[in-house]
Enzyme design. Sequence first.
Site, mmCIF file in Angstrom:
data_model
loop_
_atom_site.group_PDB
_atom_site.id
_atom_site.type_symbol
_atom_site.label_atom_id
_atom_site.label_comp_id
_atom_site.label_asym_id
_atom_site.label_seq_id
_atom_site.Cartn_x
_atom_site.Cartn_y
_atom_site.Cartn_z
ATOM 1 C CD GLU A 23 -5.097 1.890 3.747
ATOM 2 O OE1 GLU A 23 -4.409 1.983 4.781
ATOM 3 O OE2 GLU A 23 -5.236 2.803 2.920
ATOM 4 N N GLY B 253 0.836 -1.190 0.000
ATOM 5 C CA GLY B 253 0.000 0.000 0.000
ATOM 6 C C GLY B 253 0.874 1.245 0.000
ATOM 7 C CE1 TYR C 288 3.038 -5.223 1.587
ATOM 8 C CE2 TYR C 288 5.359 -5.678 1.927
ATOM 9 C CZ TYR C 288 4.246 -4.877 2.130
ATOM 10 O OH TYR C 288 4.365 -3.737 2.880
#
Length: 161
Positions: free
Chosen positions: A80, A16, A92
């Site tokens: 989020e 992000g 990730y």
Amino acid sequence: MKNTLPYFVRGKVVKGFGRGSKSLGIPTANYEQPVVDELPDNLNKGIYYGFAQVEQSRVYECCLSIGWNPYFGNQVKSMETHIIHNFSDDFYGSILKICLIGYIRDEMNFSSIDELKSAIRRDIEFTKQELSKPDVAKLSQHPFFTNSNGANDGTNGKSNL
């Protein structure tokens, strides 16, 4: 929105803006944009609570933001998720499953970063209280989390509870 919850989301975790950990001290996992774009229109923008699972990990409590994060002035809607657990490594590229259970509040702007942090801490405490209720806690055992592909053949969507 009431008929939309619980709502199940599955997708890949991507990098992000890096603000969760760095600016706020509250790390978040972010979905790829197509996952966010597929959220139903009647799912209000704001702060939610629910359960989350990274790959085949145990199921954790989480609270999350869906919207534009007005304090940071995002130009694109995001989702989020703060998982209430201290992970030793980034994840990730992993598959994140979320069951959105309840709505906490509308997204809002804040006059300072400290005001935003305080609101997030209150959201996390509210999340813990709500998810400890037996009728809500049972959703942590939903087949969405125990099946390797998740509910609805691995796609996003509403449960048939």
